[in-house]
Motif scaffolding. Structure first.
Motif, PDB file in Angstrom:
ATOM      1  N   THR A 823      31.806  48.883  33.530  1.00 49.74           N
ATOM      2  CA  THR A 823      33.187  49.252  33.870  1.00 49.74           C
ATOM      3  C   THR A 823      33.261  49.992  35.196  1.00 49.74           C
ATOM      4  N   GLU A 824      32.167  50.659  35.571  1.00 47.85           N
ATOM      5  CA  GLU A 824      32.212  51.415  36.827  1.00 47.85           C
ATOM      6  C   GLU A 824      31.822  50.578  38.029  1.00 47.85           C
ATOM      7  N   ASN A 825      30.930  49.608  37.819  1.00 49.88           N
ATOM      8  CA  ASN A 825      30.416  48.855  38.965  1.00 49.88           C
ATOM      9  C   ASN A 825      31.080  47.508  39.202  1.00 49.88           C
ATOM     10  N   PRO A 827      33.917  44.687  39.651  1.00 52.96           N
ATOM     11  CA  PRO A 827      35.251  44.733  40.252  1.00 52.96           C
ATOM     12  C   PRO A 827      36.323  44.877  39.175  1.00 52.96           C
ATOM     13  N   ARG A 828      37.378  45.575  39.516  1.00 55.19           N
ATOM     14  CA  ARG A 828      38.508  45.845  38.620  1.00 55.19           C
ATOM     15  C   ARG A 828      38.971  44.561  37.912  1.00 55.19           C
ATOM     16  N   GLN A 829      39.135  43.543  38.720  1.00 55.90           N
ATOM     17  CA  GLN A 829      39.670  42.274  38.217  1.00 55.90           C
ATOM     18  C   GLN A 829      38.818  41.715  37.080  1.00 55.90           C
ATOM     19  N   VAL A 831      36.805  43.375  35.096  1.00 54.97           N
ATOM     20  CA  VAL A 831      36.917  44.238  33.917  1.00 54.97           C
ATOM     21  C   VAL A 831      38.216  43.947  33.164  1.00 54.97           C
ATOM     22  N   ASP A 832      39.301  43.828  33.919  1.00 57.91           N
ATOM     23  CA  ASP A 832      40.593  43.526  33.291  1.00 57.91           C
ATOM     24  C   ASP A 832      40.548  42.198  32.540  1.00 57.91           C
ATOM     25  N   GLU A 833      39.954  41.217  33.193  1.00 55.07           N
ATOM     26  CA  GLU A 833      39.858  39.905  32.556  1.00 55.07           C
ATOM     27  C   GLU A 833      39.070  39.985  31.256  1.00 55.07           C
ATOM     28  N   ARG A 835      38.826  42.528  29.286  1.00 54.64           N
ATOM     29  CA  ARG A 835      39.682  43.161  28.266  1.00 54.64           C
ATOM     30  C   ARG A 835      40.628  42.140  27.655  1.00 54.64           C
TER      31      ARG A 835
END
Length: 847
Positions: A823-825, A827-829, A831-833, A835
């Motif tokens: 979750t920290e390393n 990319p945001r995208q 991680v969101d995907e 979820r």
RNA sequence: GGUCGCAUAGCUCAGCUGGUUAGAGCGCUACAUUGACAUUGUAGAGGUCGGAGGUUCGAGUCCUCCUGCGACCACCA
């Protein structure tokens, strides 16, 4: 059935054989193969067709090249380029002469009996007879090349170009005559270039000969008769005392004088660690002779017979001499032993006869000599053209191979003792003067009244092919065509002739025109059979492209050479594969047939229609995505990818979903016609015949070959997502019905709840899935989809295996999301995907 | 000996710059089929990506080594 005023003339199945010839004639009559007739101000785009041998027949390798080249040419023409694809044939000096000689042999005669003049007449006749065959076969492939500009490497214009090139090189000191060791084919009685020699592993004997104070190991004892040196390794303590000495050696009574020298290339562990050096008949030994100043004694003549220098063996063939000499050595007790040995025999690439290296006076192109006014050698010019990226080779890895070959290139022997070819433009006078001239008349004028005779030799066939991209456009004259169409853009050919041809074209063009012959080299792989073997006459596994065209159509053959292949990699072609593409071509035909028969009126639709339903928005978005993607694929010359995407769209999206659904939703004339018209154009580079044939139904003012490549419109991402949900829903219900052994016409009630789908889309889904749609909740079992659920009166529970897979999947996703490192390393995208995926997966197993 | 390529479902092959439960065609199984197409349709079974290690939050996808195929170049006296 509505009785509408339209005529559809499309039989149930597409029969290529009934249309292809007529369509090709239409194209020919249109004149559009000739760029002069293209009404365009666009930039030019040129491909020089690699000229097949004038005596050959089209083989599957040619078919591959033609399919690729024609696809690119047609694409560029549709894009509005001023397109020239220049066809032609090669006189193929050595290959053709060999062929005709075989015919003569079968008639019990040979070229020497016939004499030069009559022999050449015979070859010309042969070429004239067979040239038409290859021309016709190129047409059968659907090649849209400009026949009005067809050339032949032996026609007058090209012969002029050859002489001009030779003379310029001679005057620049880049062509010289020299007495050197060359590769000699005793059957062709001609020299060969280094790269015209092939190697074949064979079992042979290694003879250990008692040789003065040494033992010398050799596979060719007879050549020892002309040894002038003995080589040992400088550190080999056994032979230190002999280094530098001249020794008299007696070989079964034959006396030779050898100079002993040391060279670190000698392997002390091989054989006896001593080499007898025969400068006149070994490439390596010749280099030794140059380096260490050895005498060169020629032992074997051009017919493969022993010369007077061979003493008592004179007049014998090399094989006879070997046997006799070894027998004599045995009697003299000079054979220590004979071992079995595998070595690579060098053979002629045209007639497979073993090569006899020998010294001879020949003409050479100096590749390392600086060109006076350029201060660079030919070799350097050719390397720099690619190194500085003026020319790109696809795939890239062949650039390395190209450099390696050029860096190790030796002077190019260009004189051939063949009769069929360009005669060397050199004349000799009574006083041994050499005159170089364009023709005999000019040579005479220079000779000041002396008698002159032209050099008997002809030029390496690759000399004329190396000028192909520009000699065909009128060079050395500064023609309009040359200015307009040179340099060419693309050179499409097999990787097997990168050295023979591609490298030499670059070298010659850089020298003569100070320019490149082409911007990009596209190297296709070699075609193999179903088992992955090379096609060969002896295996009899060849696929005849013309037979395949007769059977499955040119379009199907073309597809099988393009889809699933990539540059530089070998690939397999076999009947089942071609049959598969024949099926596809028929599918495209029937898609058109369905659309034409279901619409009110066949017409062209200029503007993108407004979508009325989710499916409309979806198919238009998919179509626009397709246009964008394959345009980009074509731009990168990734034809395989373009073909695959077209195939996928046509069959799996348009036919399997949209057409089926159009039977239910109705009133889709505009969209169907809009997409079909453009889809045909997109297919046209690959399958020109069937698309042109279908195109007739539109009664368009132009043939398809000069239509316009479509531009991509906008894509509706929401529609693509929603339709994916619809497809998932339909597939699930179909699956349930199948699992419950339910007939297609048995339509159970079904209630659908879904965030993405409005009522109309649910109705469509129900139709496709084969269920009866219900407006309100019913009794039954509930099944979850990604964004909703449906209730149906069917009892297939989620299979245990499926449930387990899903649980594991959920566990994996959860583990990922609780891992801080992720979750920290990540990319945001991403991680969101992840979820979202977890949410959906959980929904699916929820009750 | 040098250089390079390839090893992914039974078969033939996609998977670009690392990030959906790894895809397609053929083949296979079941069912369907007089109305675009049997040169067809629907559904299904079937791979953990040659082996070992490494880099990384994460590798079929990058690195190293190994194995097996293949090509080209050089050389084999």
């Amino acid at each position: 059935m509505d009785d509408v005023d339209k005529k559809i003339d499309l039989p149930k199945a597409y029969e290529p054989a009934q249309h292809e010839k007529e369509i090709y004639q239409l194209w020919l009559d249109s004149g559009f193969f000739n760029p002069d007739n293209l009404r365009t101000d666009g930039p030019t785009f040129t491909i020089s067709m690699p000229p097949p041998n004038a005596t050959g027949i089209l083989h599957i390798g040619h078919a591959v090249g033609l399919a690729i080249e024609d696809a690119v040419i047609r694409y560029k023409r549709l894009q509005g380029y001023k397109v020239l694809w220049l066809p032609g044939t090669d006189h193929a000096s050595i290959a053709t002469q060999t062929k005709v000689e075989k015919i003569l042999a079968s008639e019990g005669t040979d070229r020497h009996t016939l004499g030069r003049e009559k022999f050449l007449e015979r070859v010309k006749q042969y070429v004239a007879d067979s040239q038409g065959t290859i021309r016709e076969q190129i047409r059968r492939m659907g090649s849209s090349c400009d026949w009005s500009r067809e050339r032949y490497t032996f026609d007058d214009g090209l012969s002029q170009a050859v002489n001009e090139a030779f003379i310029r090189m001679y005057n620049d000191g880049l062509i010289y005559r020299g007495y050197r060791i060359v590769n000699w084919c005793p059957r062709c009685t001609s020299t060969l270039a280094d790269d015209e020699v092939e190697y074949e592993e064979q079992q042979s004997k290694l003879y250990y000969i008692k040789y003065g104070p040494f033992v010398v190991a050799t596979t060719r004892p007879e050549t020892k008769l002309a040894d002038t040196g003995v080589a040992v390794h400088p550190d080999d303590h056994r032979y230190q005392k002999y280094i530098g000495q001249s020794l008299d050696i007696d070989l079964a009574g034959h006396k030779i004088k050898v100079k002993v020298f040391a060279d670190k290339s000698i392997d002390p562990k091989f054989g006896s660690g001593v080499i007898g050096v025969t400068p006149a008949h070994s490439m390596v030994d010749y280099d030794f002779a140059t380096k260490y100043g050895l005498e060169i004694i020629k032992l074997i003549d051009e017919q493969g017979k022993i010369l007077a220098s061979g003493g008592k063996y004179a007049g014998q063939s090399t094989l006879e001499a070997r046997n006799n000499f070894v027998a004599d050595l045995q009697v003299a007790n000079q054979i220590e032993k004979i071992e079995d040995f595998n070595n690579n025999l060098s053979i002629c690439y045209r007639c497979q006869t073993p090569i006899e290296p020998l010294t001879s006076e020949q003409w050479f192109v100096a590749v390392d000599k600086k060109i006076p006014y350029r201060n660079k050698s030919l070799k350097e010019l050719a390397i720099e053209a690619v190194k500085h990226k003026d020319i790109r080779i696809m795939p890239r890895r062949f650039e390395k191979i190209y450099f390696h070959w050029l860096e190790n290139l030796h002077d190019w022997c260009i004189s051939r003792q063949l009769w069929w070819g360009h005669r060397i433009p050199i004349w000799y006078t009574d006083d041994q003067q050499i005159i170089v001239a364009h023709d005999e008349a000019k040579a005479k004028a220079k000779a000041n009244g002396q008698n002159i005779t032209q050099d008997q030799d002809t030029l390496d066939t690759w000399f004329s092919s190396s000028l192909w991209t520009f000699s065909t456009l009128g060079w050395p004259d500064d023609t309009k065509d040359l200015q307009l169409y040179h340099p060419t853009l693309l050179m499409e050919t097999g990787y097997d002739i990168i050295f023979f041809w591609v490298a030499r074209m670059i070298l010659m063009t850089e020298y003569l025109l100070n320019d490149k012959p082409f911007a990009l080299v596209y190297l296709h792989g070699m075609v193999r059979d179903k088992e992955g073997r090379k096609f060969s006459k002896s295996l009899g596994n060849g696929i005849n492209p013309i037979e395949m065209i007769d059977k499955f159509g040119a379009d199907a053959l073309r597809l099988s050479t393009i889809i699933g292949t990539s540059p530089g990699n070998d690939f397999r072609i076999y009947e089942e594969k071609i049959a598969g593409y024949r099926n596809f071509v028929n599918k495209l035909w029937n898609i058109s047939r369905f659309i034409f028969s279901s619409v009110q009126k066949i017409k062209r639709v200029e503007k993108e229609p407004q979508p009325k339903t989710l499916a409309d928005a979806w198919i238009l978005s998919e179509y626009n995505d397709l246009v964008e993607q394959i345009t980009s694929d074509f731009h990168r010359y990734d034809l395989s990818s373009a073909g695959e995407k077209l195939y996928e769209f046509t069959w799996s999206k348009l036919a399997d979903w949209y057409l089926e659904l159009a039977k239910f939703e109705k009133n889709k004339d505009e969209i169907l016609l809009y997409i079909l018209e453009r889809l045909l154009i997109l297919w046209h580079p690959f399958t020109p015949f069937v698309t042109e044939q279908i195109w007739k139904q539109f009664e368009a003012p132009h043939l398809m070959i000069v239509e316009h490549w479509p531009k991509a419109g906008k894509q509706d991402q929401e529609a693509i997502k929603a339709f994916a949900e619809l497809m998932e829903l339909v597939a699930m219900i179909r699956n349930l019905k199948a699992e419950n052994k339910m007939r297609v016409d048995n339509k159970p009630d079904c209630y659908i709840e879904n965030d993405f789908l409005i009522k109309e889309s649910k109705l469509t889904a129900a139709y496709l899935a084969g269920v009866t749609w219900q407006n309100s909740v019913i009794d039954g079992v509930k099944f979850n989809t990604s964004h909703g659920y449906f209730i149906i009166n069917l009892h297939k529970p989620l299979k245990e295996q499926e449930l387990e897979n899903m649980k594991k999947y959920i566990a994996d996703l959860e583990a990922k999301l609780t891992n801080k490192a992720f979750t920290e390393n990540a990319p945001r995208q991403i991680v969101d995907e992840t979820r979202k995926k977890l949410e959906q997966a959980k929904k699916k197993i929820a009750p």
